[in-house]
Each structure stands twice: as structure tokens, then as C-alpha cells.
Write an enzyme that holds these catalytic residues in place. Structure first.
Site, short mmCIF file in Angstrom:
data_model
loop_
_atom_site.label_atom_id
_atom_site.label_comp_id
_atom_site.label_asym_id
_atom_site.label_seq_id
_atom_site.Cartn_x
_atom_site.Cartn_y
_atom_site.Cartn_z
N PRO A 96 0.82 -1.22 0.00
CA PRO A 96 0.00 0.00 0.00
C PRO A 96 0.85 1.27 0.00
CG PRO A 96 -0.70 -1.51 1.74
CD PRO A 96 0.57 -2.05 1.17
N GLU A 132 1.30 -7.64 7.99
CA GLU A 132 1.44 -6.18 8.10
C GLU A 132 2.45 -5.62 7.11
OE1 GLU A 132 -0.53 -4.10 10.10
OE2 GLU A 132 -1.62 -5.99 10.13
N ARG A 170 -3.78 -7.45 -21.37
CA ARG A 170 -4.72 -7.07 -22.43
C ARG A 170 -4.12 -6.07 -23.41
NH1 ARG A 170 -7.99 -3.11 -21.77
NH2 ARG A 170 -9.92 -4.12 -22.39
N ASP A 185 -9.25 3.07 -25.35
CA ASP A 185 -9.76 2.89 -23.99
C ASP A 185 -9.56 4.15 -23.16
OD1 ASP A 185 -10.55 0.33 -24.37
OD2 ASP A 185 -8.95 -0.60 -23.21
CL1 6GU Z 1 -0.35 -3.68 -3.50
N1 6GU Z 1 -1.30 -4.37 -1.14
C1 6GU Z 1 -2.16 -4.25 -0.11
N2 6GU Z 1 -2.02 -5.07 0.93
N3 6GU Z 1 -3.15 -3.36 -0.09
C2 6GU Z 1 -3.26 -2.56 -1.15
C3 6GU Z 1 -2.40 -2.64 -2.25
C4 6GU Z 1 -1.41 -3.56 -2.21
N4 6GU Z 1 -2.78 -1.70 -3.13
C5 6GU Z 1 -3.83 -1.10 -2.59
N5 6GU Z 1 -4.12 -1.59 -1.40
#
Ligand code: 6GU
Length: 250
Positions: A96, A132, A170, A185
Site C-alpha cells: 500500500p 502487516e 490485455r 480505452d
Molecule cells: Cl499492493 N497491497 C495491499 N495489501 N493493499 C493494497 C495494495 C497492495 N494496493 C492497494 N491496497
């Protein structure tokens, strides 16, 4: 022939089973336009209990993926792909905290396959986290491209990796039936607008009629209506796409 190969490193390879065996992706794999290999990070745990995670130093919730499991796993897979094929693989780490994935990045990842020496194609190593997150030294040592699919938290990188696999595959020529079908697109380079509204039969449903211009056969008029509709929909639904400060503009 252009192709892309994905090497996915995960603690849960089973998550990918039906994803790989259905629809467009299955067809692309059968036609050797795309290859996906799955590696279970747990196979790199040499101890009796196959331990891959541990508690964070300093305390706190959750478990972290251990650096001494993940790094050898990635290095082995990178080395394997390096001998099997000529191109240097790109390493993407799903977290994230990563840079936000978008269509431009997908295009860039797919394009690597076109320049591959001997037409061998692009190779992408996708490292999926769980728990985590990763021990910080994983990124220090491997220097991956850190990637996120949006500002929300998933249980792990697997679903994010599937999004990236779909978005990239794609764009490989031949994967979609119609070679042109992704050139226009939304979000592709050269198009910052949403798709226009589209309709199929019946012509009238619950009192709602298909716009007359689409059924009158005048192709110049249809084209003009579609362009105007795209612009109007973008203004209504995603005004941020029309502003030059759009966050993905780099
Ligand atoms: Cl790549 N991993 C996790 N755990 N949560 C996320 C993500 C990745 N991308 C958005 N939320």
C-alpha cells in the site's frame, strides 16, 4: 511475437487458480502470448516449521514477512528467469506504500515485451506481501518498484497483482480479438476521457429509449455524438480527469 511473462511470488498461490483458468487470460496463456508462473515463498523457508513471518521489533500489531525468506526467494526467481530468457526482469513489490498503478504504467510494462531481444518478451516478477508488510530491508536490498493499486488496504498483494496482470496482458497484441480495441480505452495515452454511453437491443426498455442518433446510420453524426457524450460524462463523473493537476500526470 510479443509476449509477457509474470513470475508471481506469494504465500497463497491457490488464490490465482481460477483467475488463470478462465476467459481471456486462459486463452492468452493457451496461445503463449502470456505466461504466469507461481512461486510459494514458503518453499524458501528452510526451517522445520517453514516460518515466513515474525513479530516486529519494537512491538506492535501483526506479523512481518521475514527478510531472510523473501530475499533468497526473489533472488532465485530473478536468476532463474535471467538464465531462461535474455531480458532483465523487472521486479514489482506490492505494498500500500507503493506508487499508484495506472494505465500509463501498464502500457510501459507491456511495452517492454516489444523491445525484448530475440522477441522473447517482457518478464515481470511480482512480489506479493501479506500480514502487516515486509521487513524494510527487503526493499533496501532488492530495490523493487513499489506498487499499490489504490488508497485502501487489502489483505495482501495478490488481488492487486491480479489487477496488474489483467491490465498489462490485455495490451499484448493478439490477446484481445480486435487489435484496435484498447487503443481508444479510457485512460490510455492519448485518451483522457471516459468511454461514451453505449446501448444494445431492445431499442426501448421500461420507457427508456436508445438515443436516436445511434440508430439513424449517419456515422459522422454518431462519431460527433460519442465524442460529446464522452466529454460530458467525464465532466459529470470524473472532473479530475479534465484538470491538469491530475495526480497521475508525470
Ligand atoms: Cl499492493 N497491497 C495491499 N495489501 N493493499 C493494497 C495494495 C497492495 N494496493 C492497494 N491496497
Amino acid at each position: 511475437m510479443m509476449s509477457v511473462r509474470f513470475d508471481v511470488l506469494t504465500l497463497f498461490p491457490g488464490i490465482f487458480d481460477s483467475f488463470l483458468s478462465e476467459s481471456v487470460l486462459k486463452s492468452a496463456i493457451d496461445r503463449k502470448l502470456v505466461a504466469v508462473r507461481l512461486y510459494n515463498i514458503r518453499d524458501w523457508a528452510t526451517d522445520k516449521h517453514h516460518k515466513v513471518d515474525d513479530t516486529p521489533y519494537g512491538g506492535g500489531p501483526g506479523m512481518l514477512l521475514k527478510v531472510d525468506r523473501v530475499v533468497p526467494c526473489v533472488e532465485d526467481v530473478m536468476r532463474e528467469t535471467a538464465t531462461a530468457l535474455p531480458d532483465k526482469p523487472r521486479l514489482l513489490m506490492f505494498t500500500p506504500q507503493g506508487r499508484r498503478f495506472n494505465q500509463r504504467w501498464a502500457e510501459e510494462l507491456a511495452a517492454g515485451g516489444q523491445e525484448g531481444q530475440g522477441g522473447q518478451g517482457q518478464r515481470l516478477v511480482l512480489l506479493c506481501g501479506r500480514y502487516e508488510g515486509f521487513d524494510e530491508r527487503v526493499a533496501d536490498i532488492l530495490q523493487p518498484e513499489e506498487i499499490s493499486v489504490g488508497d485502501y488496504v487489502l489483505n495482501g498483494g495478490e488481488v492487486a497483482a491480479m489487477a496488474v496482470i489483467e491490465a498489462v496482458m490485455r495490451l499484448v497484441p493478439g490477446v484481445l480479438g480486435d487489435e484496435d480495441s484498447n487503443r481508444f480505452d479510457s485512460f490510455s495515452s492519448g485518451n483522457r476521457l471516459l468511454d461514451c454511453a453505449q446501448y444494445t437491443r431492445p431499442r426501448e426498455y421500461r420507457g427508456l429509449e436508445v438515443p436516436g442518433v445511434l440508430t439513424n446510420g449517419n456515422h459522422a453524426e454518431i462519431e460527433r455524438w460519442r465524442n460529446e457524450n464522452s466529454l460530458e460524462r467525464t465532466r459529470q463523473k470524473r472532473q479530475d480527469l479534465l484538470l491538469h493537476t491530475y495526480e497521475n500526470e508525470r
